[in-house]
Every structure is written in structure tokens, then in C-alpha cells.
Design an enzyme around this catalytic site. Sequence first.
Site, PDB file in Angstrom:
ATOM      1  N   GLU A 130      31.657  16.573  63.157  1.00 24.40           N
ATOM      2  CA  GLU A 130      33.013  16.831  62.664  1.00 24.40           C
ATOM      3  C   GLU A 130      33.791  17.424  63.831  1.00 24.40           C
ATOM      4  OE1 GLU A 130      35.459  19.394  59.289  1.00 24.40           O
ATOM      5  OE2 GLU A 130      33.273  19.482  59.351  1.00 24.40           O
TER       6      GLU A 130
ATOM      7  N   CYS B  54      40.835  21.068  62.816  1.00 22.44           N
ATOM      8  CA  CYS B  54      40.824  19.634  63.122  1.00 22.44           C
ATOM      9  C   CYS B  54      41.890  18.876  62.350  1.00 22.44           C
ATOM     10  CB  CYS B  54      39.451  19.044  62.843  1.00 22.44           C
ATOM     11  SG  CYS B  54      38.907  19.223  61.133  1.00 22.44           S
TER      12      CYS B  54
END
Length: 343
Positions: free
Chosen positions: A245, A279
Site C-alpha cells: 500500500e 496516500c
Amino acid sequence: MTQTVFINGEWREGRGAKFQSFDPSTGEVVYEGAAATRDDVSEAVSAAREAFPAWATTPLAERIAIMERYRDIIRHNADELARLISRETGKPFWGTKTESGTVAGKVDISIRAYDERTGEKETLTGPTRGVLRHKPHGVLAVLGPFNFPAHLPNGHIVPALIAGNTVVFKPSELAPAPGAFIVRAMAEAGVPTGVVNLVGGARETGEALAQDERIDGLLFTGGARTGQFLHKAFAGRPEKILALELGGNNPLIWWDTDDINAAAWTVVQSSFLSSGQRCTCARRLIIPDDKQGERFVKTLNDIVGKLIVGAPFDEPQPFMGPVISPKAAEGLERACDVRVEQG
């Protein structure tokens, strides 16, 4: 000095170089200890490997009961965990209270997900019978990030444990204290010896863990550059799980908007929450090159100029705090300078 290693149910000092984490709003040392060495990491993986058979065959209901006790411990100590996250990351206390809540909430989400995605399924095709069964994978390495130092690694560890895997966890060296906090809570909840192990340290510790041939998978949240390195290292190894991730370079398109003010607030939240260190944050804003786009920019600048930036426990609470380190701040300033030079 802080005990930075948890192996086989025991806390101790690592045998490597000293490392520290700092409150980015004051520079105060929050966490200090000796990093786990390659030998420490090897011991942790050995402990997880040895504990795996018994944990994998522990009845699911028992594994879930332990995780539910862990959930309740986190809920009871949610403010303490939130304060710790704020001190190490500089994030406002209102935001880290949300994070500590998601740590506890992940348990129920993971239990439901396990029920939905596993179990035995049988398919009959003529004389052929196909059976799908799920089983624990083995020893999983978890490398945690600094931006959500409790929530994101917890999101890997909890479902892994419910499924019957064992874990060796290395938190980010920039924010290791919340990771140690959740591991202590798991031990208090009754997670058996060796099922969860922690190795504190910087890059060398992470490399030693990723390179240990006895791990059955690696779960990583962090920067794209490290993710690319891990992707190459695990290429051609289908027997090992690799979950990445990574950071994003997300575009946000703002076009033909009637309620400009509401849209501007959406842009602000997407761009500036966690000081942009997540993110999902917008990195690029795409707008019309016309009068409407000019109105968008003016409204956005008016809102940004009113945002409160401050330390985590300031009153009134700030919208955002500092970035994680002086090095990160310098990198942002250099990137801004380059963009200005490019026009």
C-alpha cells in the site's frame, strides 16, 4: 532507554545502533532505544515460526475472543493511544482520536470480513467435485508507516491473527511508540507467546526482516520507492504473499461546479488533512483554464489562508500540524521551489 524488541513474550533492548523519534512540533525526544539487529530479527522470526502450528490450530472462536479483548483494551485506553500518536506525528489530537477509534473498530470489521470471505465451498461438475478451503498462510512480516502508525499496521495484523497467522512487526522508526502500544495491548489481551513479535529500528532492521527466507509473506504500507524495492525482491516468489500500500500522486479534477465554496472545502480536506501525508491526499489539482478556474483558485486561497496550523494539543485545535521531520519539510520546500522555477 526504551525496550524496542518484543520476542517470545518478553520485552528487551535491541542489540543494534541507537535510534530516536521526535515530537515534530517541538523536537522533543519521544522514543529512544537500540534497534533490532539481524540476529534479533532472526530470533523474532524463529519465535513466530515456532508459535505458528499451535496458533493456526487454535479454534477460530478462541482467536476471535482474544481479538475482542484486545479491541476492548484499546477502547479503554483510546485517549492515551491518541496522545501518543499526536506526540510522535504532530497530528492534531482531534484527528488521532479518530485513528485510535479505528484501531478498535478494525477488529469487528475483520471478523465480518473473515466470515464473508472464508469457509468451505463445494462445487459439483458432473462426476467431479471441487472443494475450496482456506487455511493460515504462516509467518507474516508487517512493516508499518509513520503517518498512521497504529491504524495501518493494525489493519494488517488483526486480520492476519484472526486467520491464524503469526506476525513479526517492524513499526516506522519515525513513529514507533504507537506500534509498541498496540503490541502490549495484544499481549495483555492474551495473544500467546510468539504469535506477535516486534522489532524496532530503521532501514537495516526492515531489510533484515524482508530478507529472512522463513517469512511466508510481507505486508507493507509506506513510500513508493521502498515498495518498488520490495516488489523486485519478491519477484518470482509466488509462494510468498506481498501486499503493498504505497504513496500516491493523486489528481483531483474540479470542473463545472455550482457550489464553489463547498467544492473548495472538499479540495482543502483532500489536500491538507494529516498535513498531506496520506496516500489518499490530492497531489495535483486540475481546473479549467478560464474565468471559472480563476474563481476556484481565489476561493481555495481564501480558505487555505484561514486554516489553523499548530501543535497537536493547541486550543483551539489546529486543522493541521507539522510534517513528520525537518527532512520532510526541506523536501517539500525544494519541490515547491522547483515548481516555481518551472512556472
